[in-house]
Design an enzyme around this catalytic site. Structure first.
Site, PDB file in Angstrom:
ATOM      1  N   ARG A  35     -21.474 -17.607   0.378  1.00 41.98           N
ATOM      2  CA  ARG A  35     -20.727 -18.460   1.306  1.00 41.98           C
ATOM      3  C   ARG A  35     -21.019 -17.970   2.699  1.00 41.98           C
ATOM      4  O   ARG A  35     -20.622 -16.874   3.085  1.00 41.98           O
ATOM      5  CB  ARG A  35     -19.225 -18.371   1.006  1.00 41.98           C
ATOM      6  CG  ARG A  35     -18.376 -19.286   1.895  1.00 41.98           C
ATOM      7  CD  ARG A  35     -18.565 -20.742   1.462  1.00 41.98           C
ATOM      8  NE  ARG A  35     -17.542 -21.612   2.044  1.00 41.98           N
ATOM      9  CZ  ARG A  35     -17.770 -22.487   3.025  1.00 41.98           C
ATOM     10  NH1 ARG A  35     -18.990 -22.578   3.549  1.00 41.98           N
ATOM     11  NH2 ARG A  35     -16.802 -23.266   3.470  1.00 41.98           N
ATOM     12  N   GLY A  36     -21.753 -18.769   3.491  1.00 39.39           N
ATOM     13  CA  GLY A  36     -22.263 -18.323   4.773  1.00 39.39           C
ATOM     14  C   GLY A  36     -21.202 -17.818   5.719  1.00 39.39           C
ATOM     15  O   GLY A  36     -21.360 -16.765   6.349  1.00 39.39           O
ATOM     16  N   GLU A  37     -20.089 -18.538   5.837  1.00 43.83           N
ATOM     17  CA  GLU A  37     -19.086 -18.150   6.825  1.00 43.83           C
ATOM     18  C   GLU A  37     -18.410 -16.838   6.471  1.00 43.83           C
ATOM     19  O   GLU A  37     -17.852 -16.164   7.329  1.00 43.83           O
ATOM     20  CB  GLU A  37     -18.034 -19.251   6.967  1.00 43.83           C
ATOM     21  CG  GLU A  37     -17.182 -19.464   5.728  1.00 43.83           C
ATOM     22  CD  GLU A  37     -16.187 -20.600   5.889  1.00 43.83           C
ATOM     23  OE1 GLU A  37     -15.018 -20.380   5.563  1.00 43.83           O
ATOM     24  OE2 GLU A  37     -16.588 -21.693   6.355  1.00 43.83           O
ATOM     25  N   ASP A  38     -18.465 -16.430   5.197  1.00 40.94           N
ATOM     26  CA  ASP A  38     -17.849 -15.168   4.783  1.00 40.94           C
ATOM     27  C   ASP A  38     -18.772 -13.971   5.012  1.00 40.94           C
ATOM     28  O   ASP A  38     -18.347 -12.921   5.492  1.00 40.94           O
ATOM     29  CB  ASP A  38     -17.484 -15.230   3.291  1.00 40.94           C
ATOM     30  CG  ASP A  38     -16.275 -16.097   3.026  1.00 40.94           C
ATOM     31  OD1 ASP A  38     -15.613 -16.481   3.997  1.00 40.94           O
ATOM     32  OD2 ASP A  38     -16.008 -16.389   1.842  1.00 40.94           O
ATOM     33  N   ARG A  40     -22.559 -14.143   5.808  1.00 42.42           N
ATOM     34  CA  ARG A  40     -23.901 -14.318   6.356  1.00 42.42           C
ATOM     35  C   ARG A  40     -24.273 -13.239   7.362  1.00 42.42           C
ATOM     36  O   ARG A  40     -25.393 -12.749   7.384  1.00 42.42           O
ATOM     37  CB  ARG A  40     -24.034 -15.695   7.009  1.00 42.42           C
ATOM     38  CG  ARG A  40     -25.474 -15.995   7.475  1.00 42.42           C
ATOM     39  CD  ARG A  40     -25.542 -17.252   8.324  1.00 42.42           C
ATOM     40  NE  ARG A  40     -24.967 -18.413   7.662  1.00 42.42           N
ATOM     41  CZ  ARG A  40     -25.606 -19.147   6.767  1.00 42.42           C
ATOM     42  NH1 ARG A  40     -26.838 -18.834   6.414  1.00 42.42           N
ATOM     43  NH2 ARG A  40     -25.014 -20.194   6.227  1.00 42.42           N
ATOM     44  N   GLY A  68     -34.777 -30.869   8.563  1.00 40.54           N
ATOM     45  CA  GLY A  68     -35.168 -32.237   8.254  1.00 40.54           C
ATOM     46  C   GLY A  68     -35.452 -32.477   6.786  1.00 40.54           C
ATOM     47  O   GLY A  68     -35.683 -33.606   6.387  1.00 40.54           O
ATOM     48  N   GLU A 102     -24.634 -24.832  -6.691  1.00 38.18           N
ATOM     49  CA  GLU A 102     -25.639 -23.787  -6.913  1.00 38.18           C
ATOM     50  C   GLU A 102     -25.287 -22.967  -8.150  1.00 38.18           C
ATOM     51  O   GLU A 102     -26.155 -22.671  -8.983  1.00 38.18           O
ATOM     52  CB  GLU A 102     -25.715 -22.857  -5.704  1.00 38.18           C
ATOM     53  CG  GLU A 102     -26.399 -23.423  -4.483  1.00 38.18           C
ATOM     54  CD  GLU A 102     -26.373 -22.454  -3.311  1.00 38.18           C
ATOM     55  OE1 GLU A 102     -26.811 -22.848  -2.227  1.00 38.18           O
ATOM     56  OE2 GLU A 102     -25.907 -21.307  -3.504  1.00 38.18           O
TER      57      GLU A 102
END
Length: 1140
Positions: A35-38, A40, A68, A102
């Site tokens: 989880r990126g916000e936790d 990264r 893209g 995922e």
């Protein structure tokens, strides 16, 4: 809990395997789900870079997905293209539908693709994730609201969480801390990650054994930066070994790369492509841009200088390739290992590698196994194919490539097809093997190197290197340089006798290149060597101007030169078109006609059995470098000798009618004069003293030669003088001391009684042989009278050497056997010979050796056989390797040998008074051969200590031990009467290291020899595997005695692969003239040193009878020579040796 289990089961059955197929090649090692916000910018970032630094190619969405593109499809592809997944469960992980999708995909890959999963619980409890409590519960409340109409999606997410948490993983925070936990994760992934991308071999026979030698060179784990080469001819298995090494050690390094087939890759794509390959493979990324070779070097150095890497550069053939990708140790971090495989030794020398592993040919058993796997898809040949299989294996010469190719070629073929293929191979080599071998030949830089290779492969294999260099230099080939290049390219070797040797398949390759130019018209080829083709060409006059070399070896027959000879006759006219002929061999051929037709370009003439009484004047020989006319009919060499400015070697040995030498003033460049066994020769021409370049004179066996002319001692350049068996030469002049370059002097069995005192001026003398030189006893009537009345008054013979050896500081070998030496006449100067390595004092009359012997710090070999009055031997040098004291019938005392760790051979046969050898039991592990036949007074405790050491430890090395005895010791497991024993192998908890064989033997009644040189062998018939193997093909001197004796020998597990449950016959062949009465076998186990063996009963075999097992030798090479390189002797086939 029941609900969780139900969810997990329903999740695991919710999808089909049809959409999950293993990828042809994995794109990533690890897929990182988080989880990126936790995490990264903290834990996941640290973990990602740690994975990257360890060389683990990791997918992380913000690094690998370009803007893209459809994130969902890219992630799906990345998950399925990864070997394993790492899931970082954090506080808000479940709030992301992307993370949960995922996770579902990851768990499906685990189910259908066996993908490994590593969960990490970062600041969350595993139980909260499993049961969806706390933040996970809150997240799923929101998901159920959002997907009210798609409850199956939420249900799959819950099931995936439960399945993932059931796998176990790491929990943070913990007592080890974040940094140490990341290190643990990296280590676990590295071990679990199957990075053995490299296919080694379908049947990797012998690879493990060869890897051991390489492993010792690499010293993986040491902090130095090491470069190691693997060197060998094509098809020898260099790449196979390198791949196996890569697979075994890759996980010890932060980065690794195997650059295969560098030679071909650089030719097709260039050096920049190689650099990009190295960088991308080692750093595990495709984002590598290299603009030039120079920028690539800088990039390699910058990226790797702080990284521990394993780099294997396979099949290098140009130095520029190494300079571009591994030019210096400073480019790589501490602990790095760089491995280079090549056929060119010079490349490794230029790179100054730390070690070189020379790829070895496969042994007979390994070869047979590898061939069998390819030909029969089995470890052993099919029934009825053993004999022909061994023939193919012998042809292959231990070359793995040939064994694989020929085995596959003959797979599923009939015996008739096999026989046909083998016959064809002997005439036309296999194309697939030849192409691989020819790469080294094609890489030769100029025509002189290629011509040198062709000449050696067709004519000079087995000949002295120096001799061949002289001949080819005469052809303008710069042979020293060319031969060194061939050696460096693994196309040629030089053995311990300085003979040129070549693998049979390389020889065939060289000859095939010549043959294929004119496959159907041999007369137009540059070189001719096949006997039937040569006879046809000479008979039918088919030889053309392209012919540069021709060899014909007709068999030698005992023919009287005065009668008509029976050999094939040719006419000299047949040579009229062969005007480029440089190399000519016509052994025992008759040539009629005018010799003017022979080529004027001849550089080498070998004509054993030359039929004429002198060389005709119209035979143009003035460009010849070497003339070899052994066994000729010559009376004199030339009637009217012309000037031969180029002749350097003249060999007329065994020319029994030759009475005088030529006028040497016509041979100003002569370097080697070999007149061995010219029994009618009675004088040397006075002009011999003017030969300023002469280095070797061999006059051995010239029985009518009475003296050397005084001018002979003017030969300042002479290095080797052999006068052995010149029984009429009775003195040497004092001028002997002026021959300052002399290194070898052999005067054994001459009539010489006094050695000039000037011999001590020969500071370069290394080899001196005076065997059989002894002063005659006085023959006067008064002497005879005094001998009857008072033997003490007989004049004592004077020591022929006195102290004259004291100045010979370079002397390495000294032979004084049968010189009638007594206690008073042993040269006292012996103790000063600091360089002495071999001393022969056999058949002398002394009672004891002087104590000075212990000071000969370089002495390796000491011979005391037949010193029948010798009573004791003092302390010996610790450098001694072998001691021969056979038939010293008065010998009672031996020194303590426990400190002579280099001792490997000890002969004490028929030392009847000897009772023990102090310290021998402690030294047996170093021994190879021990002879104590006839030592019947040895004490039983001494004998028992020898037997016990053999049985318990196998004494380390391969050994052959002879002792008195008439029964097999009780400590042997399996025993039987006769030469064979049958038993079933039983292995309980230990590995078999080999076995020891003990036999009781005696000579046949018809054997009247004293010592027989026999070929001993141990054979194993494995009834379980339906194979038979023969080992230990050694030559041993077996003493003939009326009493029974024991012989013990050992065999390692590498020779016979015995496995639990195998029923085997062990059979001993002790050679002709002996009866094997009893046999015993005891297995040796790894680690057994306490003397305890498992007692198994032996089983007598009624079916196996004693038989002579034929021993097949590998197809040999002709061993030719033109005089020795060091000058001791001229090598010729020796008769079977009998000692009296």
């Amino acid at each position: 809990m029941a609900a969780a289990t139900t969810l997990s089961k329903r999740f695991s059955s919710s999808s089909s395997s049809s959409s999950y197929q293993p990828p042809a090649d994995y794109e990533y090692d690890v897929f990182l789900s988080f989880r990126g916000e936790d995490t990264r910018k903290n834990f996941t970032d640290h973990l990602y870079h740690a994975l990257k630094d360890a060389g683990i190619h990791t997918f992380r969405d913000d690094e690998e997905i370009r803007k893209g593109e459809d994130l969902s499809s890219e992630i799906l592809q990345a998950i399925r293209g990864s070997r394993m997944s790492v899931i970082v469960f954090s506080k808000n992980y479940a709030s992301s539908r992307w993370c949960l999708e995922e996770l579902v995909e990851i768990m499906e890959c685990q189910r259908w693709l066996n993908q490994r999963i590593f969960p990490i619980f970062y600041h969350v409890k595993p139980s909260d994730v499993r049961k969806q409590r706390g933040s996970y519960e809150e997240a799923f409340v929101e998901h159920e609201k959002r997907y009210l109409l798609d409850k199956d999606k939420v249900f799959r997410w819950r099931g995936a969480l439960i399945a993932a948490t059931n796998l176990g993983g790491w929990h943070l925070p913990n007592l080890r801390g974040e940094a140490m936990t990341i290190r643990d994760i990296i280590q676990e992934i590295s071990l679990r990650l199957d990075n053995k991308y490299l296919f080694v071999e379908l049947y990797p026979v012998g690879v493990e054994a060869r890897m051991k030698d390489m492993t010792s060179l690499l010293c993986v784990g040491a902090t130095d930066i090491r470069m190691v080469g693997i060197l060998g001819m094509g098809g020898m298995g260099k790449t196979t070994i390198a791949k196996a090494i890569y697979n075994q050690f890759y996980h010890h390094f932060e980065g690794r790369s195997f650059l295969g087939n560098v030679r071909e890759t650089s030719q097709q794509h260039g050096l920049v492509h190689l650099q990009k390959q190295l960088l991308s493979k080692t750093l595990r990324t495709r984002k590598i841009e290299v603009s030039s070779v120079d920028s690539g070097i800088v990039m390699i150095r910058e990226r790797f200088r702080h990284k521990r890497v394993l780099v294997i550069v396979d099949d290098v053939d140009q130095l520029e390739q190494l300079h571009a990708i591994a030019g210096s140790r400073e480019w790589f971090g501490l602990g790095s290992r760089i491995i280079i495989t090549t056929r060119d030794e010079q490349l490794l020398k230029n790179l100054q590698v730390d070690g070189v592993y020379r790829a070895k040919q496969m042994g007979a058993n390994e070869s047979l196994e590898l061939f069998s796997w390819h030909a029969f898809r089995n470890k052993y040949p099919a029934e009825g194919h053993m004999g022909i299989s061994r023939s193919v294996v012998a042809y292959s010469g231990g070359l793995p490539l040939a064994l694989e190719v020929l085995g596959s070629l003959l797979f599923d073929k009939s015996v008739e097809e096999w026989n046909c293929a083998l016959k064809k191979l002997k005439r036309i080599p296999n194309d697939q093997v030849q192409k691989k071998l020819r790469i080294s030949f094609d890489a030769l830089s100029d025509d002189t190197e290629k011509d040198t290779f062709h000449d050696i492969s067709c004519f000079f294999i087995g000949m002295d290197k120096n001799y061949v260099v002289q001949i080819l230099d005469g052809c303008g080939f710069f042979a020293s340089t060319g031969i060194n290049v061939l050696i460096q390219r693994c196309l040629l070797t030089v053995d311990e006798r300085n003979k040129l040797m070549m693998h049979d398949l390389l020889r065939d390759m060289g000859r095939e290149i010549v043959r294929e130019n004119h496959p159907k018209e041999p007369g137009k080829r540059s070189r001719l060597w096949l006997q039937e083709e040569v006879i046809d060409i000479l008979t039918l006059h088919k030889g053309k101007k392209r012919v540069e070399g021709l060899t014909l070896k007709l068999p030698r027959s005992e023919v009287n030169f005065n009668t008509k000879r029976s050999e094939v006759n040719f006419n000299t006219v047949t040579f009229s078109e062969m005007q480029r002929l440089r190399l000519l061999q016509l052994d025992y051929a008759q040539l009629n006609g005018d010799y003017v037709y022979l080529s004027q370009e001849l550089r080498w003439l070998r004509w054993h059995g030359f039929p004429l009484k002198f060389i005709p004047n119209n035979f143009y020989t003035r460009k010849i470098v070497a003339i070899d006319l052994r066994y000729s009919n010559l009376r004199e060499v030339w009637k009217d000798p012309k000037l031969h400015k180029k002749l350097v070697v003249l060999n007329l040995s065994h020319s029994h009618y030759l009475t005088r030498t030529p006028d040497f003033s016509r041979l100003p460049k002569l370097e080697k004069l070999i007149l061995k066994d010219c029994t009618s020769l009675f004088e040397l021409h006075q002009s011999i003293g003017d030969l300023q370049h002469l280095v070797l004179v061999n006059l051995k066996g010239c029985k009518n030669l009475r003296s050397l002319p005084r001018c002979f001692y003017k030969l300042k350049s002479l290095e080797t003088l052999i006068l052995s068996d010149c029984s009429k030469i009775d003195n040497l002049a004092d001028d002997l001391g002026e021959m300052e370059c002399l290194t070898t002097l052999q005067m054994d069995n001459t009539a010489i009684r006094t050695i000039p005192s000037t011999i001590n001026r020969l500071k370069n003398l290394k080899y001196l042989n005076l065997s059989g030189c002894k002063r005659s006893q006085p023959k006067s009537l008064s002497s005879y009278f005094w001998s009857l009345i008072s033997p003490s008054k007989i004049p004592k013979p004077v020591n022929i050497l006195l102290d004259s050896v004291q100045g010979l500081s370079s002397l390495k070998e000294l032979c004084l056997s049968d010189c009638d030496l007594s206690d008073d006449t042993i040269p006292k100067g012996l103790g000063s010979l600091c360089a002495l390595q071999s001393l022969d004092l056999q058949s002398n009359r002394f009672h004891a050796l002087p104590s000075i012997f212990s000071g000969l710090s370089r002495l390796r070999r000491l011979y005391l056989d037949y010193c029948k009055e010798l009573q004791s031997i003092p302390d010996l040098p610790t450098s001694l390797n072998s001691l021969h004291a056979r038939n010293c019938t008065a010998l009672e005392r031996m020194p303590n040998v426990s400190k002579i760790s280099s001792m490997g051979t000890l002969f004490l046969t028929n030392c009847h008074k000897l009772v023990e050898i102090p310290g021998l039991d402690k030294m047996l592990k170093y021994f190879g051969i021990l002879h104590m036949e006839g030592c019947n007074n040895m004490i039983s405790s001494f004998k028992q200590s020898i037997l016990q050491e053999c049985i318990v430890s196998g004494v380390g090395n391969m050994f052959s031990i002879f002792l008195p005895g008439d029964d097999i010791p009780d400590c042997f497991m399996y025993k039987d009467e006769g030469p064979s024993v049958c038993f079933e192998v039983r292995i309980i908890g230990r590995n078999v290291a080999g076995f020891v064989v003990c036999i009781v033997y005696s000579p046949c009644a018809s054997n009247d020899k004293i010592v027989s040189q026999n070929l001993l062998s141990i054979s194993v018939v494995n009834h379980t595997k339906n194979i038979s193997q023969t080992s230990r093909q050694i030559i041993a001197d077996v003493v003939i005695s009326s009493e029974d004796h024991l012989w013990l020998g050992n065999v390692s597990k590498d020779e016979f692969n015995l496995e639990d449950g195998d029923t085997v016959d062990v059979i001993i062949d002790f050679g002709v003239g002996f009866i094997v009465k009893k046999i015993g076998v005891s297995l040796l186990y790894d680690g057994v040193r306490d003397g305890k063996m498992i007692p198994y009963a032996s089983t007598s075999s009624e079916d196996v009878k004693a038989q002579a097992w034929p021993i097949k030798f590998k197809r040999g090479l002709h061993d030719e020579e033109a005089g020795p390189s060091h000058g001791w002797v001229e090598d010729e086939p020796q008769p079977k040796r009998l000692k009296k």
